[in-house]
Design a protein around this motif. Structure first.
Motif, PDB file in Angstrom:
ATOM      1  N   PHE A 184       9.056 -31.852  54.864  1.00 54.07           N
ATOM      2  CA  PHE A 184       9.668 -32.010  56.200  1.00 54.07           C
ATOM      3  C   PHE A 184       8.780 -31.390  57.283  1.00 54.07           C
ATOM      4  CE2 PHE A 184      13.712 -31.912  53.621  1.00 54.07           C
ATOM      5  CZ  PHE A 184      14.106 -33.210  53.901  1.00 54.07           C
ATOM      6  N   ALA A 185       8.281 -30.183  57.007  1.00 55.91           N
ATOM      7  CA  ALA A 185       7.483 -29.468  58.001  1.00 55.91           C
ATOM      8  C   ALA A 185       6.212 -30.225  58.366  1.00 55.91           C
ATOM      9  CB  ALA A 185       7.134 -28.070  57.487  1.00 55.91           C
ATOM     10  N   LEU A 186       5.602 -30.920  57.395  1.00 53.98           N
ATOM     11  CA  LEU A 186       4.386 -31.678  57.675  1.00 53.98           C
ATOM     12  C   LEU A 186       4.685 -32.853  58.615  1.00 53.98           C
ATOM     13  CD1 LEU A 186       1.387 -32.131  57.196  1.00 53.98           C
ATOM     14  CD2 LEU A 186       1.962 -33.467  55.158  1.00 53.98           C
ATOM     15  N   LYS A 187       5.832 -33.500  58.452  1.00 48.83           N
ATOM     16  CA  LYS A 187       6.220 -34.597  59.348  1.00 48.83           C
ATOM     17  C   LYS A 187       6.309 -34.092  60.796  1.00 48.83           C
ATOM     18  CE  LYS A 187       9.205 -36.635  55.737  1.00 48.83           C
ATOM     19  NZ  LYS A 187       8.655 -37.975  55.523  1.00 48.83           N
ATOM     20  N   VAL A 188       6.974 -32.939  60.937  1.00 51.40           N
ATOM     21  CA  VAL A 188       7.168 -32.382  62.281  1.00 51.40           C
ATOM     22  C   VAL A 188       5.832 -31.947  62.880  1.00 51.40           C
ATOM     23  CG1 VAL A 188       8.327 -30.560  63.596  1.00 51.40           C
ATOM     24  CG2 VAL A 188       9.512 -31.667  61.686  1.00 51.40           C
ATOM     25  N   TRP A 189       4.974 -31.364  62.058  1.00 47.80           N
ATOM     26  CA  TRP A 189       3.655 -30.920  62.528  1.00 47.80           C
ATOM     27  C   TRP A 189       2.830 -32.091  63.043  1.00 47.80           C
ATOM     28  CZ3 TRP A 189       0.866 -27.305  64.434  1.00 47.80           C
ATOM     29  CH2 TRP A 189      -0.525 -27.270  64.285  1.00 47.80           C
ATOM     30  N   ASN A 190       2.826 -33.204  62.302  1.00 47.79           N
ATOM     31  CA  ASN A 190       2.062 -34.381  62.721  1.00 47.79           C
ATOM     32  C   ASN A 190       2.619 -34.968  64.019  1.00 47.79           C
ATOM     33  OD1 ASN A 190       0.221 -34.307  60.589  1.00 47.79           O
ATOM     34  ND2 ASN A 190       1.529 -35.562  59.249  1.00 47.79           N
ATOM     35  N   ALA A 191       3.943 -34.994  64.150  1.00 48.23           N
ATOM     36  CA  ALA A 191       4.556 -35.525  65.371  1.00 48.23           C
ATOM     37  C   ALA A 191       4.268 -34.613  66.570  1.00 48.23           C
ATOM     38  CB  ALA A 191       6.056 -35.682  65.168  1.00 48.23           C
ATOM     39  N   GLN A 192       4.319 -33.307  66.331  1.00 49.19           N
ATOM     40  CA  GLN A 192       4.022 -32.359  67.411  1.00 49.19           C
ATOM     41  C   GLN A 192       2.600 -32.543  67.916  1.00 49.19           C
ATOM     42  OE1 GLN A 192       5.114 -28.067  67.034  1.00 49.19           O
ATOM     43  NE2 GLN A 192       2.945 -27.651  67.378  1.00 49.19           N
ATOM     44  N   ASN A 193       1.651 -32.712  67.015  1.00 53.13           N
ATOM     45  CA  ASN A 193       0.253 -32.924  67.405  1.00 53.13           C
ATOM     46  C   ASN A 193       0.059 -34.208  68.197  1.00 53.13           C
ATOM     47  OD1 ASN A 193      -0.674 -30.542  66.292  1.00 53.13           O
ATOM     48  ND2 ASN A 193      -1.209 -31.469  64.324  1.00 53.13           N
ATOM     49  N   ALA A 194       0.966 -35.160  68.011  1.00 56.90           N
ATOM     50  CA  ALA A 194       0.861 -36.438  68.738  1.00 56.90           C
ATOM     51  C   ALA A 194       1.619 -36.396  70.066  1.00 56.90           C
ATOM     52  CB  ALA A 194       1.382 -37.571  67.862  1.00 56.90           C
ATOM     53  N   GLY A 195       2.213 -35.247  70.405  1.00 56.87           N
ATOM     54  CA  GLY A 195       2.869 -35.104  71.711  1.00 56.87           C
ATOM     55  C   GLY A 195       4.376 -35.159  71.701  1.00 56.87           C
ATOM     56  N   ALA A 196       5.020 -35.177  70.521  1.00 60.07           N
ATOM     57  CA  ALA A 196       6.476 -35.240  70.451  1.00 60.07           C
ATOM     58  C   ALA A 196       7.095 -33.933  70.937  1.00 60.07           C
ATOM     59  CB  ALA A 196       6.932 -35.529  69.026  1.00 60.07           C
ATOM     60  N   ALA A 197       8.256 -34.036  71.619  1.00 58.38           N
ATOM     61  CA  ALA A 197       8.967 -32.847  72.095  1.00 58.38           C
ATOM     62  C   ALA A 197       9.994 -32.383  71.081  1.00 58.38           C
ATOM     63  CB  ALA A 197       9.666 -33.152  73.420  1.00 58.38           C
ATOM     64  N   ALA A 198      10.416 -33.261  70.176  1.00 61.49           N
ATOM     65  CA  ALA A 198      11.357 -32.931  69.106  1.00 61.49           C
ATOM     66  C   ALA A 198      11.256 -34.022  68.042  1.00 61.49           C
ATOM     67  CB  ALA A 198      12.784 -32.823  69.636  1.00 61.49           C
ATOM     68  N   VAL A 199      11.755 -33.715  66.850  1.00 59.59           N
ATOM     69  CA  VAL A 199      11.674 -34.676  65.747  1.00 59.59           C
ATOM     70  C   VAL A 199      13.048 -34.828  65.098  1.00 59.59           C
ATOM     71  CG1 VAL A 199      10.695 -35.150  63.476  1.00 59.59           C
ATOM     72  CG2 VAL A 199       9.239 -34.227  65.280  1.00 59.59           C
ATOM     73  N   LEU A 200      13.447 -36.088  64.861  1.00 61.96           N
ATOM     74  CA  LEU A 200      14.650 -36.400  64.100  1.00 61.96           C
ATOM     75  C   LEU A 200      14.205 -37.032  62.783  1.00 61.96           C
ATOM     76  CD1 LEU A 200      16.799 -38.057  66.928  1.00 61.96           C
ATOM     77  CD2 LEU A 200      16.828 -35.663  66.193  1.00 61.96           C
ATOM     78  N   VAL A 201      14.700 -36.509  61.690  1.00 62.82           N
ATOM     79  CA  VAL A 201      14.359 -37.061  60.373  1.00 62.82           C
ATOM     80  C   VAL A 201      15.586 -37.781  59.830  1.00 62.82           C
ATOM     81  CG1 VAL A 201      13.604 -36.558  58.027  1.00 62.82           C
ATOM     82  CG2 VAL A 201      12.704 -35.212  59.942  1.00 62.82           C
ATOM     83  N   ALA A 202      15.451 -39.075  59.555  1.00 59.81           N
ATOM     84  CA  ALA A 202      16.561 -39.866  59.022  1.00 59.81           C
ATOM     85  C   ALA A 202      16.590 -39.738  57.500  1.00 59.81           C
ATOM     86  CB  ALA A 202      16.412 -41.325  59.431  1.00 59.81           C
ATOM     87  N   ASP A 203      17.731 -39.329  56.964  1.00 59.74           N
ATOM     88  CA  ASP A 203      17.867 -39.170  55.516  1.00 59.74           C
ATOM     89  C   ASP A 203      17.760 -40.535  54.832  1.00 59.74           C
ATOM     90  OD1 ASP A 203      18.298 -38.067  53.036  1.00 59.74           O
ATOM     91  OD2 ASP A 203      20.109 -36.973  53.622  1.00 59.74           O
ATOM     92  N   ASN A 204      17.254 -40.521  53.610  1.00 61.97           N
ATOM     93  CA  ASN A 204      17.146 -41.775  52.850  1.00 61.97           C
ATOM     94  C   ASN A 204      18.193 -41.853  51.741  1.00 61.97           C
ATOM     95  OD1 ASN A 204      16.116 -39.836  51.195  1.00 61.97           O
ATOM     96  ND2 ASN A 204      14.118 -40.811  50.882  1.00 61.97           N
ATOM     97  N   LEU A 205      19.112 -40.876  51.751  1.00 64.10           N
ATOM     98  CA  LEU A 205      20.184 -40.836  50.758  1.00 64.10           C
ATOM     99  C   LEU A 205      21.532 -40.745  51.461  1.00 64.10           C
ATOM    100  CD1 LEU A 205      18.655 -38.196  48.305  1.00 64.10           C
ATOM    101  CD2 LEU A 205      18.598 -40.680  48.027  1.00 64.10           C
ATOM    102  N   ASP A 206      22.555 -41.357  50.871  1.00 65.54           N
ATOM    103  CA  ASP A 206      23.919 -41.223  51.393  1.00 65.54           C
ATOM    104  C   ASP A 206      24.501 -39.918  50.860  1.00 65.54           C
ATOM    105  OD1 ASP A 206      24.261 -43.590  52.944  1.00 65.54           O
ATOM    106  OD2 ASP A 206      24.314 -44.750  51.077  1.00 65.54           O
ATOM    107  N   GLU A 207      24.342 -38.857  51.619  1.00 69.19           N
ATOM    108  CA  GLU A 207      24.781 -37.532  51.180  1.00 69.19           C
ATOM    109  C   GLU A 207      25.136 -36.689  52.396  1.00 69.19           C
ATOM    110  OE1 GLU A 207      21.482 -35.547  49.325  1.00 69.19           O
ATOM    111  OE2 GLU A 207      20.198 -35.766  51.083  1.00 69.19           O
ATOM    112  N   ALA A 208      25.761 -35.558  52.124  1.00 66.57           N
ATOM    113  CA  ALA A 208      26.052 -34.617  53.209  1.00 66.57           C
ATOM    114  C   ALA A 208      24.736 -34.043  53.732  1.00 66.57           C
ATOM    115  CB  ALA A 208      26.951 -33.493  52.688  1.00 66.57           C
ATOM    116  N   LEU A 209      24.737 -33.609  54.980  1.00 70.42           N
ATOM    117  CA  LEU A 209      23.524 -33.066  55.584  1.00 70.42           C
ATOM    118  C   LEU A 209      23.030 -31.838  54.831  1.00 70.42           C
ATOM    119  CD1 LEU A 209      24.409 -33.320  59.384  1.00 70.42           C
ATOM    120  CD2 LEU A 209      22.740 -34.707  58.140  1.00 70.42           C
TER     121      LEU A 209
END
Length: 631
Positions: free
Chosen positions: A107-132
């Motif tokens: 998860f942290a690597l996804k956010v790091w890559n988005a931050q380097n590209a100029g993102a102000a925040a990151v939302l990660v969509a789950d790929n499983l039907d489960e509780a958060l």
């Protein structure tokens, strides 16, 4: 495999099984923040999202942005630069929140890559039907530690069905605007925030220990200000484990545990044969708990911060000073009662429960809204586990979010808790670019436009369009916002150093109220000077000069010209009269002295003659006079 290695492996396996059993039976609470979709209308509404356990959540505040879903690198596991993708918002536009899919990398690597590209925040969509679930940091490694520590944007996990709706809306060309809100992520039940830090005295456990030690040093000042002011109630805690009954007599358990296997900590070097042992860590943890308790008894609980920071500086493991003697030296230097601390610690070798450490083990189990504590370090604020980077500004922001709005202490509104909104166009507030004075102020709830106080001088105004220095000393700061100009090395200002803060053109100038401009008055043209027939006028910056022709001398007070020679003659006669008057006064004085002495002599002679024919009261004086005559 040798016997000792089998024993070591068995103990480690036992500890692993024990911890896994505790985790399975325990209750891990997912800390959430609110996500509200503002547009489009089809998916408008409120949704839950799980706060990531890294980066910097905006506790106490909120962020609005536009959702982007990349066409390539949808999981964000690669550098977005490789795909020519940038999420940096254009000037004046809302910041961009990047939506990525779960899977294939941390998860942290996804956010790091988005931050380097100029993102102000990151939302990660789950790929499983489960509780958060909580997006946690990966296991420590050299590669991950470098980027985890530098993630500065917030992130959140959203459930699969909501993620699909967001992706469809973006793909269909809809403008998806959302608001991330952390204002209720930390409850504020009363006017005091209670928080606790689950920590460790071990300073040789790698990246996490370094992070913890740096945090303790950086946060010490703010923590003590909050505690001394009565704004917070802080409690330190320490995690320990117990050794399985079957291994309490083993070499490994004896080296890692106190009180016959009841309270244990991992070996600092992960080497049972050398260096410090786990029981050394547990013993120092116990000492630090007792330092807090004794300091709390004397109504000075904040001394704990002094002890732990001093101890890590003066008694580090790498210098072989992590021991009782060094610890007691720190205790004495802080004026704490050493005997009370020793009594609190009890006997670490006794086959009995230690009441202090037993209380710590019981506290690890979650109660109410707080889940079990299984991770070091863990921060809990008002019974909610903190999620995010363990650093001063982020933690202070979370603690300040525990106060009701307008009741927070001044430290919450200081530069220690920045939102960085003032960096972009000065937050839309007033600023004086020439002196770099600004009305923009970062707080943990967002920026405010408030006229500043500079060097004791208060600026007044609305904070958005204007701020003007007022009161004594205001003219020293940007001339109080009034007109000022320098020519020929001479400076004039319209600033008047008074409470009203008004501007007024100085003598020799005219204009409006003086705030914008003052114009030099040409006294010669306006016939305000040099009106005498023989005068010649010359205008100067802020004043004028008058001269007279021939041997004439200009007298400014009377606006007239007089003869220089007449003036000289008059001056000479004046000097003569002064001398004559002085001689006359001296002669008069001499005559008075002479007359007084003559009269005194005649009086004495008459008295002497009369004394021969009649008795006098001062007979002795006469006799002396006669004797003097005879002599």
């Amino acid at each position: 495999m040798g016997c000792s290695e089998r024993s070591k492996a068995a103990v480690l396996l036992g500890f692993s099984l024990l911890i896994l059993a505790e985790l399975a039976a325990g209750r891990f609470v997912v800390e959430k923040n609110s996500l509200r979709v503002i547009s489009p209308e089809s998916i408008k509404g409120n949704h839950d999202s799980a706060i990531g356990n890294f980066g910097i959540p905006q506790y106490g505040g909120s962020m609005s942005g536009t959702v982007l879903y990349p066409k390539d690198n949808k999981k964000g596991c690669k550098n977005f630069d490789d795909f020519g993708i940038s999420f940096k918002a254009k000037a004046g536009a809302l910041p961009n929140f990047v939506l990525v899919d779960r899977g294939d990398c941390f998860f942290a690597l996804k956010v790091w890559n988005a931050q380097n590209a100029g993102a102000a925040a990151v939302l990660v969509a789950d790929n499983l039907d489960e509780a958060l679930i909580t997006m946690d940091t990966p296991e420590e490694s050299g590669a991950s530690a470098k980027y985890i520590a530098n993630i500065t944007i917030p992130s959140a996990l959203i459930d699969k069905s909501f993620g699909e709706k967001l992706k469809k809306a973006v793909t269909d060309g809809e403008m998806v605007n959302v608001n991330l809100d952390w204002r209720e992520a930390v409850p504020h039940p009363d006017d005091r925030v209670e928080y606790e830090l689950w920590t460790n005295s071990n300073d040789e456990c790698g990246v996490k220990c370094d992070m913890l030690m740096n945090f303790l040093k950086d946060f010490k000042g703010a923590a003590q200000v909050l505690e001394k002011g009565g704004y917070t109630q802080f409690t330190p805690h320490y995690i320990t484990w117990y050794c399985p009954q079957a291994f309490t007599v083993s070499k490994q358990c004896k080296s890692q545990c106190l009180n016959h296997g009841r309270y244990c900590a991992p070996d600092p070097e992960e080497d049972f044969s050398s260096g410090y042992d786990g029981k050394d860590v547990v013993l120092e943890n116990l000492r630090q708990l007792c330092v807090f308790r004794v300091a709390n008894e004397t109504q000075k609980p904040w001394v704990w911060w002094d002890y732990v920071t001093d101890f890590q500086i003066r008694c580090p493991m790498k210098e072989k000073k992590y021991n009782k003697d060094c610890a007691e030296g720190v205790i004495k230097s802080l004026g704490l009662d050493l005997k009370k601390i020793e009594k609190c610690m009890g006997d670490p070798d006794a086959d009995v429960e230690n009441p202090v450490l037993k209380e710590e083990q019981d506290a690890q189990i979650g109660k109410g809204t707080r889940g079990d504590v299984t991770i070091l370090p863990t921060l809990v604020v008002n019974s909610h586990q903190y999620r995010g980077k363990l650093e001063k500004g982020s933690v202070l922001k979370a603690i300040c979010a525990g106060f009701e709005e307008t009741t927070e202490p001044s430290v919450c509104l200081s530069g220690d808790v920045e939102t960085n909104e003032c960096l972009d166009n000065n937050g839309g507030c007033w600023e004086d670019k020439t002196t770099n004075i600004t009305a923009c102020k970062d707080t943990f709830r967002g920026r405010v436009c408030e006229c500043p106080v500079l060097n004791g001088v208060q600026f007044k105004g609305d904070g958005y369009r204007s701020c003007v220095a007022s009161g004594p000393g205001r003219c020293k700061i940007s001339n109080g916002g009034c007109w000022h100009e320098t020519k020929d090395g001479i400076t004039f200002s319209a600033c008047v150093d008074n409470e009203e803060g008004k501007c007024q053109c100085p003598p020799g100038f005219k204009g409006d109220d003086g705030a914008k401009s003052c114009e030099d008055i040409d006294e010669c043209k306006e016939k305000k000077a040099c009106q005498c027939p023989d005068c010649s006028c010359k205008n100067t910056w802020g004043s004028y000069e008058c001269t007279c022709g021939g041997d004439l001398l200009y007298i400014r007070d009377h606006d007239t010209c007089i003869s220089k020679r007449a003036s000289e003659v008059k001056s000479a006669w004046t000097a003569v009269w002064i001398i004559l008057l002085g001689l006359g006064m001296a002669a008069g004085g001499a005559y008075l002295v002479y007359k007084h002495r003559l009269r005194s002599y005649m009086d004495s002679e008459i008295r002497a003659i009369m004394a021969q024919y009649m008795p006098l009261d001062s007979q002795n004086e006469v006799q002396n006079h006669v004797n003097d005559e005879r002599a």
